[in-house]
Design an enzyme around this catalytic site. Structure first.
Site, PDB file in Angstrom:
ATOM      1  N   HIS A 166       0.837  -1.217   0.000  1.00  0.00           N
ATOM      2  CA  HIS A 166       0.000   0.000   0.000  1.00  0.00           C
ATOM      3  C   HIS A 166       0.863   1.254   0.000  1.00  0.00           C
ATOM      4  O   HIS A 166       0.669   2.158  -0.822  1.00  0.00           O
ATOM      5  CB  HIS A 166      -0.906  -0.021   1.235  1.00  0.00           C
ATOM      6  CG  HIS A 166      -1.709   1.224   1.415  1.00  0.00           C
ATOM      7  ND1 HIS A 166      -3.067   1.291   1.184  1.00  0.00           N
ATOM      8  CD2 HIS A 166      -1.358   2.489   1.814  1.00  0.00           C
ATOM      9  CE1 HIS A 166      -3.504   2.505   1.421  1.00  0.00           C
ATOM     10  NE2 HIS A 166      -2.488   3.258   1.812  1.00  0.00           N
ATOM     11  N   GLU A 167       1.831   1.289   0.907  1.00  0.00           N
ATOM     12  CA  GLU A 167       2.647   2.499   1.035  1.00  0.00           C
ATOM     13  C   GLU A 167       3.555   2.689  -0.170  1.00  0.00           C
ATOM     14  O   GLU A 167       3.813   3.815  -0.598  1.00  0.00           O
ATOM     15  CB  GLU A 167       3.468   2.437   2.324  1.00  0.00           C
ATOM     16  CG  GLU A 167       3.756   3.788   2.946  1.00  0.00           C
ATOM     17  CD  GLU A 167       2.499   4.566   3.255  1.00  0.00           C
ATOM     18  OE1 GLU A 167       2.519   5.810   3.114  1.00  0.00           O
ATOM     19  OE2 GLU A 167       1.474   3.954   3.626  1.00  0.00           O
TER      20      GLU A 167
ATOM     21  N   HIS B 288       1.909   4.682  -2.857  1.00  0.00           N
ATOM     22  CA  HIS B 288       2.066   6.131  -2.679  1.00  0.00           C
ATOM     23  C   HIS B 288       3.466   6.578  -3.105  1.00  0.00           C
ATOM     24  O   HIS B 288       3.623   7.573  -3.821  1.00  0.00           O
ATOM     25  CB  HIS B 288       1.855   6.510  -1.207  1.00  0.00           C
ATOM     26  CG  HIS B 288       0.462   6.332  -0.709  1.00  0.00           C
ATOM     27  ND1 HIS B 288      -0.630   6.907  -1.319  1.00  0.00           N
ATOM     28  CD2 HIS B 288      -0.024   5.660   0.365  1.00  0.00           C
ATOM     29  CE1 HIS B 288      -1.727   6.596  -0.653  1.00  0.00           C
ATOM     30  NE2 HIS B 288      -1.388   5.836   0.368  1.00  0.00           N
TER      31      HIS B 288
ATOM     32  N   ASP C  52      -6.002   8.021   3.861  1.00  0.00           N
ATOM     33  CA  ASP C  52      -6.198   8.426   2.470  1.00  0.00           C
ATOM     34  C   ASP C  52      -7.576   9.049   2.263  1.00  0.00           C
ATOM     35  O   ASP C  52      -7.729  10.009   1.503  1.00  0.00           O
ATOM     36  CB  ASP C  52      -6.025   7.212   1.550  1.00  0.00           C
ATOM     37  CG  ASP C  52      -4.614   6.659   1.607  1.00  0.00           C
ATOM     38  OD1 ASP C  52      -3.675   7.443   1.832  1.00  0.00           O
ATOM     39  OD2 ASP C  52      -4.440   5.437   1.437  1.00  0.00           O
TER      40      ASP C  52
END
Length: 290
Positions: free
Chosen positions: A43-44, A47, A137
């Site tokens: 997930h990170e 980004h 988010d």
């Protein structure tokens, strides 16, 4: 002595996560915790990858037991397109992960219970991150959406108000349904602290946003916005009416029913170059420097 590459030095694991991993080893649940960490990591990195694509400066990436945080000075200083894509790049990872995990269920390469655990936690992580709570988010998306319709300075405060309200509602629902756990309280405490810190930082964030506009003036091709102002209003008061992603023209109304137009770059230069945030708009209109 070998040192880590500069890029890798920006990645950090919070001591609390090390503790959770250690507890996982001694309690026999390390595999489950490792799955959670992998999901958080992917997930990170979504980004991070999108931020690097737009050449954002990343200062730090911290991994917690319940998520990650990418620190950058670029938030609220870039275009809507860039900021939306960077924010959405995290949650969108869970979509292909879900497809992959369901396909793995069909081929039976891994234990079914682990795949089911990964599928459930992957969906929980997706929906949790989309809650309208800052700095999740969903909270960042809320801030960007509000900034379409409200001045940026007000948006910073409203986002925190709504975030705290959502946390309180979530705790109330968890209490009524007997879902309240130590993990839930820890997570809520973390979010409360983060919103408290953001409240204290909101003026700094606003100034950073203005400084970005000063160094990279908004194009006249952006949506123009006519901002009404009285002749006695100060530059500082007018700047607080500015919207993100808009080019402003200030219509200064004088007592004699006449008016003058002041461009936003004149206000920004008065604020940063002349160090005159309290100069009145009637004086700035008379100066008329470009």
């Amino acid at each position: 002595m070998m040192t880590r590459p500069k890029f890798l030095s920006q990645f950090h694991i919070h001591p609390l996560l090390w503790l959770v991993l250690f507890l996982g080893v001694i309690t026999g649940s390390f595999v489950e915790i490792a799955i959670i960490f992998c999901l958080i990591f992917i997930h990170e990195m979504g980004h991070v990858g999108m931020a690097l694509f737009f050449r954002w400066r990343i200062t730090n990436v911290m991994f917690w037991p319940f998520g990650g945080v990418m620190d950058t000075e670029e938030y609220f200083t870039r275009s809507y397109k860039e900021e939306f894509l960077v924010v959405l790049a995290g949650p969108i990872q869970h979509i292909w992960i879900h497809v992959l995990l369901t396909q793995l269920m069909a081929v039976e390469l891994f234990p079914v219970y682990l795949l089911e655990y990964a599928i459930v936690y992957n969906l929980q992580l997706l929906f949790f991150n989309l809650l309208p709570i800052y700095p999740l988010d969903g909270g960042r998306i809320l801030l960007l959406l509000l900034s379409y319709k409200l001045p940026f300075k007000k948006v910073l405060g409203y986002t925190i108000y709504l975030s705290v309200l959502c946390i309180l509602i979530g705790l109330s629902i968890a209490t009524v349904n007997h879902w309240l756990t130590f993990h839930t309280l820890l997570l809520a405490g973390f979010l409360f602290i983060e919103n408290r810190l953001e409240w204290k930082r909101k003026h700094y964030v606003f100034i950073r946003h203005l400084m970005a506009r000063y160094h990279q003036p908004q194009s006249h091709s952006n949506r123009n916005l006519l901002v009404p102002a009285s002749s006695s209003e100060t530059v500082n008061e007018v700047l607080q009416k500015f919207y993100k992603g808009r080019h402003h023209q200030i219509n200064v109304q004088f007592d004699t029913d006449s008016s003058a137009t002041v461009e936003e770059d004149q206000c920004l230069r008065a604020f940063f170059e002349r160090k005159s945030p309290h100069i009145q708009m009637k004086e700035l209109a008379k100066i008329g420097y470009t």
